[in-house]
Write a protein that holds these residues in place. Structure first.
Motif, PDB file in Angstrom:
ATOM      1  N   TYR A  27     -24.135 -32.478  53.042  1.00  0.00           N
ATOM      2  CA  TYR A  27     -23.118 -33.028  53.928  1.00  0.00           C
ATOM      3  C   TYR A  27     -22.618 -31.986  54.922  1.00  0.00           C
ATOM      4  N   GLY A  28     -22.644 -30.737  54.533  1.00  0.00           N
ATOM      5  CA  GLY A  28     -22.149 -29.690  55.418  1.00  0.00           C
ATOM      6  C   GLY A  28     -23.188 -29.124  56.357  1.00  0.00           C
ATOM      7  N   LEU A  29     -24.406 -29.657  56.305  1.00  0.00           N
ATOM      8  CA  LEU A  29     -25.480 -29.175  57.168  1.00  0.00           C
ATOM      9  C   LEU A  29     -25.787 -30.206  58.242  1.00  0.00           C
ATOM     10  N   THR A  30     -26.240 -29.715  59.381  1.00  0.00           N
ATOM     11  CA  THR A  30     -26.675 -30.587  60.463  1.00  0.00           C
ATOM     12  C   THR A  30     -28.084 -30.213  60.836  1.00  0.00           C
ATOM     13  N   SER A  31     -28.979 -31.165  60.858  1.00  0.00           N
ATOM     14  CA  SER A  31     -30.360 -30.888  61.226  1.00  0.00           C
ATOM     15  C   SER A  31     -30.444 -30.416  62.666  1.00  0.00           C
ATOM     16  N   THR A  32     -31.389 -29.518  62.900  1.00  0.00           N
ATOM     17  CA  THR A  32     -31.616 -29.019  64.262  1.00  0.00           C
ATOM     18  C   THR A  32     -32.427 -30.001  65.098  1.00  0.00           C
ATOM     19  N   ALA A  33     -32.954 -31.054  64.483  1.00  0.00           N
ATOM     20  CA  ALA A  33     -33.755 -32.025  65.214  1.00  0.00           C
ATOM     21  C   ALA A  33     -32.864 -32.889  66.105  1.00  0.00           C
ATOM     22  N   SER A  34     -33.458 -33.406  67.157  1.00  0.00           N
ATOM     23  CA  SER A  34     -32.709 -34.265  68.065  1.00  0.00           C
ATOM     24  C   SER A  34     -32.350 -35.574  67.369  1.00  0.00           C
ATOM     25  N   GLY A  35     -31.217 -36.126  67.734  1.00  0.00           N
ATOM     26  CA  GLY A  35     -30.784 -37.385  67.142  1.00  0.00           C
ATOM     27  C   GLY A  35     -29.987 -37.221  65.869  1.00  0.00           C
ATOM     28  N   SER A  36     -29.733 -36.003  65.433  1.00  0.00           N
ATOM     29  CA  SER A  36     -28.977 -35.805  64.200  1.00  0.00           C
ATOM     30  C   SER A  36     -27.488 -35.921  64.481  1.00  0.00           C
ATOM     31  N   VAL A  37     -26.774 -36.527  63.560  1.00  0.00           N
ATOM     32  CA  VAL A  37     -25.329 -36.695  63.678  1.00  0.00           C
ATOM     33  C   VAL A  37     -24.700 -36.293  62.358  1.00  0.00           C
ATOM     34  N   ARG A  38     -23.444 -35.871  62.431  1.00  0.00           N
ATOM     35  CA  ARG A  38     -22.733 -35.518  61.212  1.00  0.00           C
ATOM     36  C   ARG A  38     -22.372 -36.772  60.425  1.00  0.00           C
ATOM     37  N   PRO A  39     -22.535 -36.752  59.108  1.00  0.00           N
ATOM     38  CA  PRO A  39     -22.207 -37.941  58.306  1.00  0.00           C
ATOM     39  C   PRO A  39     -20.699 -38.131  58.220  1.00  0.00           C
ATOM     40  N   PRO A  40     -20.233 -39.346  57.979  1.00  0.00           N
ATOM     41  CA  PRO A  40     -18.797 -39.569  57.783  1.00  0.00           C
ATOM     42  C   PRO A  40     -18.325 -38.919  56.492  1.00  0.00           C
ATOM     43  N   ALA A  41     -17.059 -38.516  56.509  1.00  0.00           N
ATOM     44  CA  ALA A  41     -16.510 -37.791  55.360  1.00  0.00           C
ATOM     45  C   ALA A  41     -16.034 -38.713  54.248  1.00  0.00           C
ATOM     46  N   ALA A  42     -15.909 -40.009  54.532  1.00  0.00           N
ATOM     47  CA  ALA A  42     -15.273 -40.914  53.557  1.00  0.00           C
ATOM     48  C   ALA A  42     -16.024 -40.942  52.233  1.00  0.00           C
ATOM     49  N   ARG A  43     -17.342 -41.083  52.283  1.00  0.00           N
ATOM     50  CA  ARG A  43     -18.098 -41.196  51.035  1.00  0.00           C
ATOM     51  C   ARG A  43     -18.014 -39.901  50.230  1.00  0.00           C
ATOM     52  N   LEU A  44     -18.061 -38.769  50.906  1.00  0.00           N
ATOM     53  CA  LEU A  44     -17.953 -37.487  50.214  1.00  0.00           C
ATOM     54  C   LEU A  44     -16.573 -37.343  49.588  1.00  0.00           C
ATOM     55  N   ALA A  45     -15.531 -37.740  50.308  1.00  0.00           N
ATOM     56  CA  ALA A  45     -14.173 -37.631  49.772  1.00  0.00           C
ATOM     57  C   ALA A  45     -13.975 -38.531  48.562  1.00  0.00           C
ATOM     58  N   MET A  46     -14.525 -39.732  48.599  1.00  0.00           N
ATOM     59  CA  MET A  46     -14.407 -40.629  47.442  1.00  0.00           C
ATOM     60  C   MET A  46     -15.155 -40.065  46.235  1.00  0.00           C
ATOM     61  N   ALA A  47     -16.315 -39.457  46.488  1.00  0.00           N
ATOM     62  CA  ALA A  47     -17.051 -38.845  45.376  1.00  0.00           C
ATOM     63  C   ALA A  47     -16.273 -37.681  44.789  1.00  0.00           C
ATOM     64  N   LEU A  48     -15.543 -36.955  45.640  1.00  0.00           N
ATOM     65  CA  LEU A  48     -14.731 -35.837  45.163  1.00  0.00           C
ATOM     66  C   LEU A  48     -13.655 -36.315  44.202  1.00  0.00           C
ATOM     67  N   GLU A  49     -13.078 -37.469  44.460  1.00  0.00           N
ATOM     68  CA  GLU A  49     -12.031 -37.994  43.583  1.00  0.00           C
ATOM     69  C   GLU A  49     -12.564 -38.280  42.181  1.00  0.00           C
ATOM     70  N   ARG A  50     -13.849 -38.606  42.090  1.00  0.00           N
ATOM     71  CA  ARG A  50     -14.441 -38.935  40.784  1.00  0.00           C
ATOM     72  C   ARG A  50     -15.110 -37.737  40.115  1.00  0.00           C
ATOM     73  N   GLU A  51     -15.291 -36.643  40.849  1.00  0.00           N
ATOM     74  CA  GLU A  51     -16.097 -35.522  40.347  1.00  0.00           C
ATOM     75  C   GLU A  51     -15.392 -34.795  39.207  1.00  0.00           C
ATOM     76  N   THR A  52     -16.156 -34.489  38.157  1.00  0.00           N
ATOM     77  CA  THR A  52     -15.633 -33.769  36.993  1.00  0.00           C
ATOM     78  C   THR A  52     -16.205 -32.365  36.865  1.00  0.00           C
TER      79      THR A  52
END
Length: 508
Positions: free
Chosen positions: A395-420
């Motif tokens: 999630y913290g990496l961005t591909s150097t290829a053209s057309g790459s976009v940063r992913p939304p943070a919502a899914r990562l944040a929700m996973a963080l709430e459940r992470e043990t």
């Protein structure tokens, strides 16, 4: 480097105080978290040259090392263990970092020998009754290589070198037919004499193949490659090329492949394998799949990567029913950076075997393509903690290829709430900081700041754990720099001393 030195020092202290000492165990945990955080920011490339650290090609000031007890202690331990280089990939797993520090913190055995590693291809580099190890520690992200031992002998002439190498490979004394033929080849000055020597060597190769004498075949191959380098474009080159073509027969390459893990300097043999092309890679891959010894597996793995051939074969092996074959194939594809390897590996992210999913995740992260990173984002809820950690890092990496976009943070944040798992949670926080979006910053602020009093009058929730709040503060600084300092100003007086210390470091 100092973070590694701190972890080594804490492990040494824990060993002397006893495993039941909880404050010391907490100190080790905190030092490991610090080192993992530093490695998330970049790789470590360290060598020890002339008694000082050299980081990424820049020598560390001797006075700084001498005046810092932690760095001085780490340097001394590197000397004791015969360490010549330490390489750690960016994003190495905490378990790998702990293994590295534990190795440096351990007391060397009494029978330890300072290792020897030679990166310089020479005619005599393989001579020695018991070759010393090429590496002291090896994992997916960590490599510790031994210090070089100065050689006491002088380099011999090509003729003497060829005879010496062959003498160590052949059975019998110095008058063996192999030694005689190679000496004749080395002293040849005309095509006629060279062809006569090659005719004799071809017959010796045929006999060695029938008897399965891999050492004799290796001696002839290495001597031939050395002589080819010595003559350049001279008059005997055509005869040597004929011998090289004979050495590329399948059975010959199979015998050479058996010897490859035992050879300290593989450059000459790998040059011959590269001439053979795809068939050589097929032989080395087959050896890799059969061998049980970990050191031998690494030798074959590194050799295949250096040849950078055989992608077609590896694509086929990805569909093999044997888990270890698939794991090795995807690891090779990732290490070699083969084009379109991500397409072949992505179906395996749903594989039932954790070992395959971990190998696939590491290789996809290594490739870093748009498709590879997108595939990893979907593994953020995987049942295996290491797969989730790698997915979080993606999630913290961005591909150097053209057309790459940063992913939304919502899914990562929700996973963080459940992470043990603590290591996975820290990786998630670091990736939120790298994303740096408005949503990611708001999520980090909720973790770093004390919870607000609910409007319904219920009891205020307890603050997050200390290590999560500290990591959130560091991620906020990474995301927005000094712009976020006013929002965190009140944390300088936080009841948690670790949080307060982290907030005060913002002004440093």
């Amino acid at each position: 480097m100092r973070a590694l030195a701190l972890l080594v020092d804490r492990i040494v202290t824990l060993g002397t105080s006893g495993a039941s000492d909880m404050p010391e165990r907490a100190a080790v945990r905190d030092a490991l978290r610090l080192l993992a955080a530093r490695i998330r920011e970049g790789a470590m490339l360290c060598r020890i040259i002339d008694g000082q650290f050299v980081l990424a090609g820049e020598a560390v000031d001797r006075g700084l090392t001498r005046d810092d007890p932690l760095l001085a202690g780490l340097l001394q331990r590197c000397f004791v263990h015969g360490v010549g280089g330490i390489t750690v990939r960016q994003g190495a797993a905490p378990g790998e970092l702990f293994t590295l520090a534990s190795m440096l913190a351990s007391a060397p055995r009494g029978d330890d020998v300072v290792p020897f590693s030679s990166d310089t291809p020479t005619t005599l580099s393989s001579i020695g009754a018991e070759p010393l190890p090429r590496e002291l520690l090896r994992s997916w992200s960590v490599l510790v290589t031994p210090a070089e031992r100065p050689t006491a002998h002088l380099l011999l002439t090509p003729a003497e070198g060829l005879a010496a190498i062959s003498a160590t490979m052949a059975d019998g004394a110095g008058a063996s037919p192999t030694v005689v033929a190679l000496t004749r080849l080395a002293s040849s000055h005309s095509d006629e004499a060279a062809n006569a020597a090659v005719d004799q060597l071809v017959q010796l190769l045929d006999d060695a193949e029938l008897r399965g004498e891999a050492r004799v075949v290796e001696g002839i191959a290495r001597a031939c490659m050395a002589q080819l380098h010595a003559v350049g474009s001279g008059s005997t080159r055509l005869a040597l090329e004929r011998l090289l073509r004979r050495l590329q027969h399948r059975r010959t390459l199979e015998l050479l492949g058996e010897r490859l893990p035992e050879v300290p300097d593989r450059l000459q043999l790998l040059t011959l394998f590269a001439r053979a092309g795809e068939i050589a890679v097929e032989i080395l891959v087959n050896q890799l799949m059969r061998v049980q010894d970990a050191t031998a597996r690494r030798a074959y793995f590194d050799s295949i990567v250096s040849l950078d051939l055989g992608a077609t074969l590896l694509f086929e092996l990805v569909r093999d029913p044997r888990w270890f074959v698939v794991r090795n194939a995807v690891a090779l594809l990732g290490e070699m950076g083969v084009e379109h390897a991500d397409i072949a590996m992505l179906p395996l992210v749903a594989h039932e075997d954790d070992r395959i999913r971990i190998a696939v995740s590491r290789s996809l992260l290594r490739l870093g393509t748009v498709k590879a990173l997108a595939g990893l984002h979907g593994l953020i809820d995987d049942r295996n903690a290491e797969v989730r950690r790698i997915a979080a890092a993606a999630y913290g990496l961005t591909s150097t290829a053209s057309g790459s976009v940063r992913p939304p943070a919502a899914r990562l944040a929700m996973a963080l709430e459940r992470e043990t798992d603590e290591d996975v949670a820290l990786e998630m926080l670091a990736s939120l900081g790298r994303l740096g979006s408005a949503d990611a910053v708001q999520r980090l602020l909720r973790i770093a700041l004390p919870p607000q009093q609910p409007q319904d009058g219920t009891e205020r929730p307890a603050p997050r754990e200390s290590y999560l709040r500290v990591a959130a503060i560091e991620s906020l600084i990474r995301a927005r720099g000094q712009a976020v300092v006013p929002a965190l100003e009140g944390l300088k007086n936080d009841p948690d001393p670790d949080v307060a210390a982290a907030a005060k470091r913002m002004d440093a």
